[in-house]
Enzyme design. Structure first.
Site, PDB file in Angstrom:
ATOM      1  N   LYS A  68       0.802  -1.271  -0.041  1.00  0.00           N
ATOM      2  CA  LYS A  68      -0.007   0.100  -0.104  1.00  0.00           C
ATOM      3  C   LYS A  68       0.984   1.247   0.113  1.00  0.00           C
ATOM      4  O   LYS A  68       0.639   2.306  -0.684  1.00  0.00           O
ATOM      5  CB  LYS A  68      -1.104   0.052   1.538  1.00  0.00           C
ATOM      6  CG  LYS A  68      -2.104  -1.024   1.341  1.00  0.00           C
ATOM      7  CD  LYS A  68      -3.101  -0.690   2.428  1.00  0.00           C
ATOM      8  CE  LYS A  68      -1.994  -0.838   3.879  1.00  0.00           C
ATOM      9  NZ  LYS A  68      -1.364  -2.320   3.905  1.00  0.00           N
ATOM     10  N   THR A  70       3.961   1.534  -0.835  1.00  0.00           N
ATOM     11  CA  THR A  70       4.806   1.602  -1.934  1.00  0.00           C
ATOM     12  C   THR A  70       3.828   2.121  -3.117  1.00  0.00           C
ATOM     13  O   THR A  70       4.232   3.048  -4.090  1.00  0.00           O
ATOM     14  CB  THR A  70       5.328   0.160  -2.264  1.00  0.00           C
ATOM     15  OG1 THR A  70       6.058  -0.370  -1.189  1.00  0.00           O
ATOM     16  CG2 THR A  70       6.207   0.047  -3.629  1.00  0.00           C
ATOM     17  N   ARG A  91       1.341   7.804   6.589  1.00  0.00           N
ATOM     18  CA  ARG A  91       1.870   7.620   8.251  1.00  0.00           C
ATOM     19  C   ARG A  91       3.440   7.554   8.456  1.00  0.00           C
ATOM     20  O   ARG A  91       4.075   7.080   7.403  1.00  0.00           O
ATOM     21  CB  ARG A  91       1.372   6.411   8.874  1.00  0.00           C
ATOM     22  CG  ARG A  91      -0.503   6.495   8.926  1.00  0.00           C
ATOM     23  CD  ARG A  91      -0.881   5.243   9.375  1.00  0.00           C
ATOM     24  NE  ARG A  91      -0.440   4.350   8.348  1.00  0.00           N
ATOM     25  CZ  ARG A  91      -0.753   2.961   8.404  1.00  0.00           C
ATOM     26  NH1 ARG A  91      -0.734   2.320   9.501  1.00  0.00           N
ATOM     27  NH2 ARG A  91      -0.342   2.284   7.416  1.00  0.00           N
ATOM     28  N   LYS A 102       8.159  -6.688  10.076  1.00  0.00           N
ATOM     29  CA  LYS A 102       7.628  -6.056   8.944  1.00  0.00           C
ATOM     30  C   LYS A 102       8.633  -5.136   8.063  1.00  0.00           C
ATOM     31  O   LYS A 102       8.734  -5.133   6.819  1.00  0.00           O
ATOM     32  CB  LYS A 102       6.229  -5.256   8.951  1.00  0.00           C
ATOM     33  CG  LYS A 102       5.622  -4.935   7.858  1.00  0.00           C
ATOM     34  CD  LYS A 102       4.112  -4.513   8.293  1.00  0.00           C
ATOM     35  CE  LYS A 102       3.664  -4.330   6.860  1.00  0.00           C
ATOM     36  NZ  LYS A 102       4.551  -3.156   6.152  1.00  0.00           N
ATOM     37  N   ALA A 270      -3.249  -0.279  12.016  1.00  0.00           N
ATOM     38  CA  ALA A 270      -4.711  -0.569  11.719  1.00  0.00           C
ATOM     39  C   ALA A 270      -4.989  -1.750  12.401  1.00  0.00           C
ATOM     40  O   ALA A 270      -6.562  -1.828  12.284  1.00  0.00           O
ATOM     41  CB  ALA A 270      -4.955  -0.447  10.090  1.00  0.00           C
ATOM     42  N   PHE A 298      -3.085  -1.940   6.722  1.00  0.00           N
ATOM     43  CA  PHE A 298      -3.511  -3.515   6.493  1.00  0.00           C
ATOM     44  C   PHE A 298      -4.498  -3.652   5.477  1.00  0.00           C
ATOM     45  O   PHE A 298      -4.488  -2.758   4.649  1.00  0.00           O
ATOM     46  CB  PHE A 298      -3.789  -3.963   7.978  1.00  0.00           C
ATOM     47  CG  PHE A 298      -2.654  -4.055   8.840  1.00  0.00           C
ATOM     48  CD1 PHE A 298      -2.773  -3.831   9.980  1.00  0.00           C
ATOM     49  CD2 PHE A 298      -1.362  -4.975   8.333  1.00  0.00           C
ATOM     50  CE1 PHE A 298      -1.865  -4.010  10.959  1.00  0.00           C
ATOM     51  CE2 PHE A 298      -0.568  -4.889   9.256  1.00  0.00           C
ATOM     52  CZ  PHE A 298      -0.622  -4.468  10.442  1.00  0.00           C
ATOM     53  N   PHE A 379       5.206  -8.135  -8.533  1.00  0.00           N
ATOM     54  CA  PHE A 379       6.757  -8.721  -8.084  1.00  0.00           C
ATOM     55  C   PHE A 379       7.442  -9.301  -9.014  1.00  0.00           C
ATOM     56  O   PHE A 379       6.693 -10.009  -9.933  1.00  0.00           O
ATOM     57  CB  PHE A 379       6.285  -9.624  -6.582  1.00  0.00           C
ATOM     58  CG  PHE A 379       5.904  -8.923  -5.663  1.00  0.00           C
ATOM     59  CD1 PHE A 379       4.567  -8.028  -5.417  1.00  0.00           C
ATOM     60  CD2 PHE A 379       6.809  -8.922  -4.512  1.00  0.00           C
ATOM     61  CE1 PHE A 379       4.362  -7.470  -4.127  1.00  0.00           C
ATOM     62  CE2 PHE A 379       6.419  -8.071  -3.095  1.00  0.00           C
ATOM     63  CZ  PHE A 379       5.220  -7.520  -3.024  1.00  0.00           C
ATOM     64  N   TRP A 407       7.278  -0.200  -8.168  1.00  0.00           N
ATOM     65  CA  TRP A 407       8.400  -0.928  -7.376  1.00  0.00           C
ATOM     66  C   TRP A 407       9.739  -1.054  -8.114  1.00  0.00           C
ATOM     67  O   TRP A 407      10.776  -0.502  -7.737  1.00  0.00           O
ATOM     68  CB  TRP A 407       8.134  -2.238  -6.778  1.00  0.00           C
ATOM     69  CG  TRP A 407       9.047  -2.414  -5.553  1.00  0.00           C
ATOM     70  CD1 TRP A 407       9.231  -2.323  -4.425  1.00  0.00           C
ATOM     71  CD2 TRP A 407      10.150  -3.443  -5.973  1.00  0.00           C
ATOM     72  NE1 TRP A 407      10.427  -2.956  -3.796  1.00  0.00           N
ATOM     73  CE2 TRP A 407      10.962  -3.906  -5.016  1.00  0.00           C
ATOM     74  CE3 TRP A 407      10.654  -4.253  -7.238  1.00  0.00           C
ATOM     75  CZ2 TRP A 407      12.169  -4.588  -4.890  1.00  0.00           C
ATOM     76  CZ3 TRP A 407      11.612  -5.145  -7.175  1.00  0.00           C
ATOM     77  CH2 TRP A 407      12.675  -5.209  -5.809  1.00  0.00           C
TER      78      TRP A 407
HETATM   79  N1  LIG Z   1       6.321  -5.102  -6.360  1.00  0.00           N
HETATM   80  C1  LIG Z   1       7.238  -5.360  -5.272  1.00  0.00           C
HETATM   81  N2  LIG Z   1       8.104  -6.043  -5.620  1.00  0.00           N
HETATM   82  C2  LIG Z   1       9.026  -6.001  -4.535  1.00  0.00           C
HETATM   83  N3  LIG Z   1       8.750  -5.959  -3.222  1.00  0.00           N
HETATM   84  C3  LIG Z   1       7.739  -5.081  -2.800  1.00  0.00           C
HETATM   85  C4  LIG Z   1       6.778  -4.691  -3.811  1.00  0.00           C
HETATM   86  N4  LIG Z   1       5.692  -3.899  -3.136  1.00  0.00           N
HETATM   87  C5  LIG Z   1       6.148  -3.857  -2.095  1.00  0.00           C
HETATM   88  N5  LIG Z   1       7.338  -4.467  -1.942  1.00  0.00           N
HETATM   89  C6  LIG Z   1       7.963  -4.532  -0.497  1.00  0.00           C
HETATM   90  O1  LIG Z   1       6.925  -5.242   0.565  1.00  0.00           O
HETATM   91  C7  LIG Z   1       7.105  -4.412   1.565  1.00  0.00           C
HETATM   92  C8  LIG Z   1       5.495  -4.156   1.959  1.00  0.00           C
HETATM   93  O2  LIG Z   1       5.519  -3.042   1.278  1.00  0.00           O
HETATM   94  P1  LIG Z   1       4.654  -1.702   1.719  1.00  0.00           P
HETATM   95  O3  LIG Z   1       4.498  -0.816   0.778  1.00  0.00           O
HETATM   96  O4  LIG Z   1       5.307  -1.407   2.974  1.00  0.00           O
HETATM   97  O5  LIG Z   1       3.276  -2.460   2.180  1.00  0.00           O
HETATM   98  P2  LIG Z   1       2.053  -2.045   3.169  1.00  0.00           P
HETATM   99  O6  LIG Z   1       2.102  -0.403   3.028  1.00  0.00           O
HETATM  100  O7  LIG Z   1       1.019  -2.390   2.308  1.00  0.00           O
HETATM  101  O8  LIG Z   1       2.409  -2.651   4.552  1.00  0.00           O
HETATM  102  C9  LIG Z   1       8.277  -3.735   1.484  1.00  0.00           C
HETATM  103  O9  LIG Z   1       9.572  -4.137   2.157  1.00  0.00           O
HETATM  104  C10 LIG Z   1       8.168  -3.252   0.295  1.00  0.00           C
HETATM  105  O10 LIG Z   1       9.602  -2.816  -0.142  1.00  0.00           O
HETATM  106  O1  LIG Z   2      -1.118  -0.451  10.077  1.00  0.00           O
HETATM  107  C1  LIG Z   2      -0.244  -1.193   9.357  1.00  0.00           C
HETATM  108  O2  LIG Z   2       0.005  -0.513   8.103  1.00  0.00           O
HETATM  109  P1  LIG Z   2       0.800  -1.188   6.967  1.00  0.00           P
HETATM  110  O3  LIG Z   2      -0.431  -2.136   6.296  1.00  0.00           O
HETATM  111  O4  LIG Z   2       1.308  -0.164   5.945  1.00  0.00           O
HETATM  112  O5  LIG Z   2       1.767  -2.116   7.569  1.00  0.00           O
HETATM  113 MG   LIG Z   3       2.662   0.625   4.744  1.00  0.00          MG
END
Ligand SMILES: Nc1ncnc2c1ncn2[C@@H]1O[C@H](COP(=O)(O)OP(=O)(O)O)[C@@H](O)[C@H]1O
Ligand SMILES: O=COP(=O)(O)O
Ligand SMILES: [Mg+2]
Length: 554
Positions: A68, A70, A91, A102, A270, A298, A379, A407
């Protein structure tokens, strides 16, 4: 592909003063924290726009998250690329996940906010300020009891705990103070992680500093023997707490890898809190840009529901478009593939099986009057066949689906998404509405979320909890929305029940009144408001290399 921190280190950043100028933040409103970070004194900002609000949510995640943040970064950069004046609102990351499971919260790959190491560590000190303000109140409560308890606080009913921005299960339940008379009166208490603090929620929901102090004063810290509430203002702590938070209430301005502006402000999770960045940052961004991209934590069962039923309700906001992030890996997991086998080759059938989770989230988001656009977050190991199934299934559920490669490619990889989302945002969401009316009784609100969103057949609310909810309604808190605390992995309270479980029971273990923040927390199942560290915490791989550079942050 280099690691996130390697990409970050190779980035060419522009001074934050230039980012501010490009975003329309006048010099007099900018409070630099070094060369690449600043706080913005939003009160002095001109209103130059009336932006469209785009929410980014997701399907139920794997432990790593589905992108999300990203995708929010990639979409925001892509909107700039197609000529849209855009502001990104995210955030701030907590140290808990960063050193736990995470990892950081600054996005990933070519779609990150910078400087990612500082953002993921101490940033501008907001979480430390929130921790200090929270624990100042805790100290003043025990101090008030120590010096004669003038507010007749019932030691068995002090509801205000302590916080720490770290995953430390050893602090969940403690007895203190010990050590005899000079240390005070022992009682049971404990710590929550800072992002679960009511003060975090207050900072994220307050409209300005004056509202912040009023909300702090409204905090209920416990009850007397006659069950009447004792407020923070009775302890006389709210003015000093406001002093500790006077800088933290100002949103932080940083930049993406493509040097585009981003507000990072507030950081409630969340699953145990409301999961949205601050109203101040979001409303400021809507005054500055034509499109504002923001995210809620989430899956849509948690962050998106709370964004709409709590943040939008309280702040008078409404989303003009919603993006729902889906990934092959999470749909495989929801289709029965064990977490450790998600990268073991193509498995189209598992993706198809797991698409029930995507279908459920699309149906749920539609209950708010908006059909989400599906961002298929590509990915590296995803095959064309697996991606095609997601697109096919999403479209069969009545949602547009766009393959996104932000990404790997940054904003260029999300331009198709940007075009479709901008068009939808321009049309707006005239049918948007919250899931339940404010005047619905509290227990019914909990039941509505549990049955409508989680698809539970039964909601077990113990009689003592129902009695407490009734008492709060009699005290005038009946119009508050509910903030469900539940596992992020499942629609049920069983984190292993993946896909789209229905007909289960949601058992409410405890309710907490956040009188200052303005909502009632309903804790379902075994979710903890102080997470624990995993067997091998990410912290074991974070270190300074021989040049004093940080390694291991991701
Ligand atoms: N398309 C992608 N390919 C590889 N890694 C990714 C991709 N999208 C996100 N990630 C990795 O996955 C993890 C979660 O991404 P993030 O944006 O923090 O997700 P969320 O905000 O939904 O928790 C991070 O380490 C990010 O670098
Ligand atoms: O509250 C959780 O946020 P992420 O889904 O961005 O980890
Ligand atoms: Mg996030």
């Amino acid at each position: 592909m280099p690691t996130d921190i390697e990409i970050a280190r190779q980035a060419t950043l522009i001074p934050i003063t230039e980012v501010a100028k490009n975003a329309g933040v006048p010099d007099e409103a900018l409070i630099p924290y070094g060369k690449y970070k600043a706080k913005v004194d939003t009160a002095t900002l001109p209103t130059t726009s009336n932006g469209k609000l785009i929410l980014v949510t997701a399907i139920n995640p794997t432990p790593a998250g589905e992108g999300k943040t990203t995708t929010s970064v990639g979409l925001s950069d892509a909107l700039h690329r197609i000529g849209k004046k855009t502001m990104l609102c995210l955030r701030e990351p907590s140290l808990g996940p960063c050193f736990g499971v995470k990892g950081g919260g600054a996005g990933g790959g070519k779609s990150q906010v910078m400087p990612m190491d500082e953002i993921n560590l101490h940033f501008t000190g907001d979480f430390h300020a929130i921790t200090s303000a929270h624990n100042l109140l805790s100290a003043m409560i025990d101090n008030s009891i120590y010096w004669g308890n003038p507010n007749d606080i019932d030691l068995r009913r002090v509801t205000w705990r302590r916080v720490l921005d770290m995953n430390d299960r050893a602090l969940r339940q403690i007895v203190g103070p010990l050590g005899g008379v000079s240390n005070g009166f022992p009682r049971e208490t404990g710590f929550d992680i800072t992002v679960a603090s009511e003060i975090m929620a207050i900072l994220c929901l307050a409209s300005d500093l004056e509202d912040l102090q009023k909300r702090l004063g409204d905090i209920i810290i416990g009850y007397r023997r006659d069950r009447t509430p004792v407020f923070c203002r009775d302890i006389k702590a709210d003015p000093a707490m406001t002093v500790l938070l006077k800088d933290a209430i100002l949103p932080n301005l940083v930049q993406t890898l493509e040097n585009r502006p981003a507000f990072l402000h507030g950081g409630p999770f969340a699953n145990i809190a409301h999961g949205c960045n601050s109203v101040i940052a979001t409303k400021t961004a809507l005054r500055m840009a034509d499109y504002v991209v923001t995210e809620a934590g989430f899956g849509a069962d948690l962050g998106a529901e709370k964004f709409m039923d709590i943040k939008c309700r309280m702040a008078g906001l409404k989303p003009d478009a919603i993006v729902l992030v889906a990934t092959v890996r999470s749909l495989k997991m929801n289709g029965g593939v064990p977490k450790g086998q998600l990268t073991e080759g193509e498995n189209v059938e598992a993706v198809r099986a797991g698409a029930v989770n995507l279908k459920r989230h699309i149906e749920n988001v539609k209950k708010f009057g908006i059909t989400p656009t599906i961002a298929i977050n590509h990915f590296y190991l995803d095959t064309d066949a697996e991606i095609a199934v997601i697109k096919e299934m999403a479209e069969s559920y009545g949602a547009d689906a766009v393959i996104c490669k932000h990404w790997a490619e940054g904003g260029a990889g999300a331009e198709d998404l940007a075009k479709i989302v901008a068009e939808k945002a321009d049309t707006g969401a005239p049918d948007f509405d919250q899931l339940y009316p404010s005047e619905m009784p509290l227990a019914e609100k909990i039941e509505t979320v549990a049955t409508e969103i989680y698809r539970a057949a039964n909601v077990a609310i113990p009689s003592a909890v129902r009695k407490q909810l009734k008492q709060w309604e009699e005290m005038g808190y009946g119009n508050y929305p509910v903030c469900m605390a539940k596992t992020q992995y499942s629609f049920s309270t069983d984190p292993t029940a993946l896909g789209a479980p229905e007909g289960h029971e949601i058992a409410i273990r405890e309710v907490r009144l956040s009188a200052g923040a303005g909502f009632v927390v309903a804790i379902a199942g075994d979710i903890m408001t102080m997470p624990g560290l995993p067997k091998v915490p990410s912290a074991e791989n974070i270190y300074l290399d021989e040049n004093g550079q940080i390694e291991g942050l991701f």
